[in-house]
Each structure stands twice: as C-alpha cells, then as structure tokens.
Design an enzyme around this catalytic site. Sequence first.
Site, PDB file in Angstrom:
ATOM      1  N   ASP A 106     -13.136  -5.725  15.521  1.00  0.00           N
ATOM      2  CA  ASP A 106     -13.360  -4.222  15.272  1.00  0.00           C
ATOM      3  C   ASP A 106     -14.821  -4.226  14.712  1.00  0.00           C
ATOM      4  O   ASP A 106     -15.801  -4.718  15.008  1.00  0.00           O
ATOM      5  CB  ASP A 106     -12.355  -3.466  14.544  1.00  0.00           C
ATOM      6  CG  ASP A 106     -12.111  -4.125  13.352  1.00  0.00           C
ATOM      7  OD1 ASP A 106     -12.600  -4.912  12.858  1.00  0.00           O
ATOM      8  OD2 ASP A 106     -10.978  -3.662  12.558  1.00  0.00           O
ATOM      9  N   HIS A 115       0.983  -1.207   0.033  1.00  0.00           N
ATOM     10  CA  HIS A 115      -0.127   0.040   0.307  1.00  0.00           C
ATOM     11  C   HIS A 115       0.923   1.379   0.145  1.00  0.00           C
ATOM     12  O   HIS A 115       1.973   1.259   0.729  1.00  0.00           O
ATOM     13  CB  HIS A 115      -0.962   0.131   1.256  1.00  0.00           C
ATOM     14  CG  HIS A 115      -1.894   1.070   0.902  1.00  0.00           C
ATOM     15  ND1 HIS A 115      -1.672   2.464   1.058  1.00  0.00           N
ATOM     16  CD2 HIS A 115      -3.451   0.890   0.833  1.00  0.00           C
ATOM     17  CE1 HIS A 115      -3.016   3.093   0.947  1.00  0.00           C
ATOM     18  NE2 HIS A 115      -3.975   2.067   0.696  1.00  0.00           N
TER      19      HIS A 115
END
Length: 366
Positions: A269, A77
Amino acid sequence: MSDDEADPELLALLRQHFQGKLNLDEEPETGVLEGAEYVYDNSIDVALDMRATKNAVALISEQMQQKEFSTANWSEHELHPKAKDESTVAFIFTMDLLNFSFWSLLPEDERFAVSYRDKTWTGYWSLVASLQRALEEDIPITDPHYWQNEEECNLESLKYIFRSCTDEEMPLLEARLACLREAGQVLYEKYDCSFTKCIEAANKSAAGLVNLLARDFACFRDEFRFEGRRKPIRFLKRAQILVADIWACFNGEDYGEFRDIDKITMFADYRVPQILATLGCIWYSPPLLAMVARHDILESGSSYEMQVRACSIWCVELIRREIKRQHPDTKVNAILIDFFLYDTMKLLEAQGKETIPHHRTRSIWY
C-alpha cells in the site's frame, strides 16, 4: 517471455499429467512473492539498497523484540473488536472489503475525519470508527443481507454511515457501495451469506483463502499486467490483509488458524513503501521521486506504481529472511513486520518526522 514461447508452467503441468504424476492436492500458493521478485528483477525506477536493508534488519528486529510485537497487538487497539466470534469475522470482512484509499491532499484539519468516542480518527481508523459507530446506531453494516437491500443500503445511507466531521467526504463512496453489493451477492450465491463459510472452504490454508477471495470476488482481484510477463502480477493487498487480520485477531486459533500463514506477504500500500524509503532500503529514480514529492498521482497499474509496490514486497521478504537467518527461533513473518512498519510510519507522521511523502494512487486496491 514472448507470445511465441511456450509457458513453462503449462508444459510442466501437461508433462505431469501424461506421466501420471499430476498432484491435484498440492498446497495452494498465491503467486504474490513470485510476481514481486519478477518486477524487482526488471525494475528500472525502484531499487533496493542491500546495505541499508541489512542495517534496517537490526533496527526492526530489536524494536519488535523490545515492544514484544505479536498478534496480541491487533486486539489491543481500542477500535478493533474484542469478541472472538462470528460477529467479529463479519466485522473484519466488512472492514477489509472497504479498506482502501483514505488519503487526502487537504491540510490535516480539513481532511476526511470521523468523530467517535470523543476522538477524531483519520485514515484507516476513520473506517473502523465509522463501522463501530454504525453498529452502535443499530445499522447492520456488517450484514451481507443489508448490502443487498437497495432501499436501505445506498449511496445516501453510506454518506451517513461514513459522515465526516469536516467538509471532505470519504473518498470513493460509490466504489465502496459497489464492493458491498458484489460481496453480498457472492456470499448469498456461494457461501450462505457468511464469510465464515469462505474460511471453512479454504481448509485452514491462508494462501487458499487469499486465492478464493481473488477467484470469487472481483473487488479483491488486485492484479495487473507487467511488461515481459505473461501471467499478471498479483498484489492481492486487501485479500492478504483480510486473512492476516483474521489470524491476528484470533491469535492463530479458531477462525484464525492457518497452517501456512507465513505465505502471506507484506501488504503493498502507501505507508510501508514510505517507511522503507525513509530507512533508505528502497530508492526511486529521479522522475519517480519528483512525482512522489509533488504529490502527483501514480495511476493504478502503471509501471511506476507496480514497481513501488512489488519492490516493497520483495524488500520486506528480504528483511524477514535476514531476521530468521540471524534469529532462527524468532517468531516473525511478513505480516508482523508489515504491522510494525506501518505503525512506525504513522508514529513518525504524527511527530512531523516524515522525510518523504507517500505515493498517491486512487483505487480500490489500497
């Protein structure tokens, strides 16, 4: 277990001690998976669909193989650091110290966002972009000495570092400042102001490093009481993802070498529970589903919220076990499955293909 009952683990420990069999060098365990299974076994508002979970295994396994999903994906990334040195360790520690609560109830074009490198970044990537931007502006945001300097590192400076290209500020800025302050103090007092010393203290144990973080840093101590269990349920989301990011960035070598990395679970999460619900692997009770659909807040540490997080951890563990059963030679663990599921859910979101929203909880834990 009632308060009148003896703790079986304590009894076993005492028995080993008096029999002279106590082994103080046992391999560390985080207890996250054990706690997740307990909540799953006692959950009444979140259930796993075993048929859908097995069907998901084929889909996940096939797509991970097609995309050659591995630790290499982490560094690919554009915003993640590329250097394999101590500065990158410091970056990742800072990143996961502040890696929580980016969601917004505002429309996409009004939510907190960061403009960097001619792109607009939201969510987790807004944090990473802000850190990279700060370093380019010679703000030492990854330096624990800076965090402890109240004249230079304060709420106003954080508002500048995490400035938005919209009118909405980054959520929980005061809490983020408190995390930086606490971490800076602990690193100063115990670890020569360097997170690499924490890694060294863990002696190449991923579970050991997670436990160290939870023990020494209150802002990583993500655990809550659940009815019927004496020990708290440990989620340790940011502690675990910190270890996982170090492992993935360094490709399991140097600072990222951990002999027991497979003890790390899925990171409880928002997005992974959302994709698991989308795949039909987990189901919510009607009252919980209604709250999620209305974007109501699930309080941190509430029974609803703990069931969502714990059952997601256990579901990913079952997916991992089934992939390993079907493909024994496959190099896969809960970390890679989590990374893959997270990326997949973000892709579905970008394509407007969300079938169920993610739950909303505002806390420092995720």
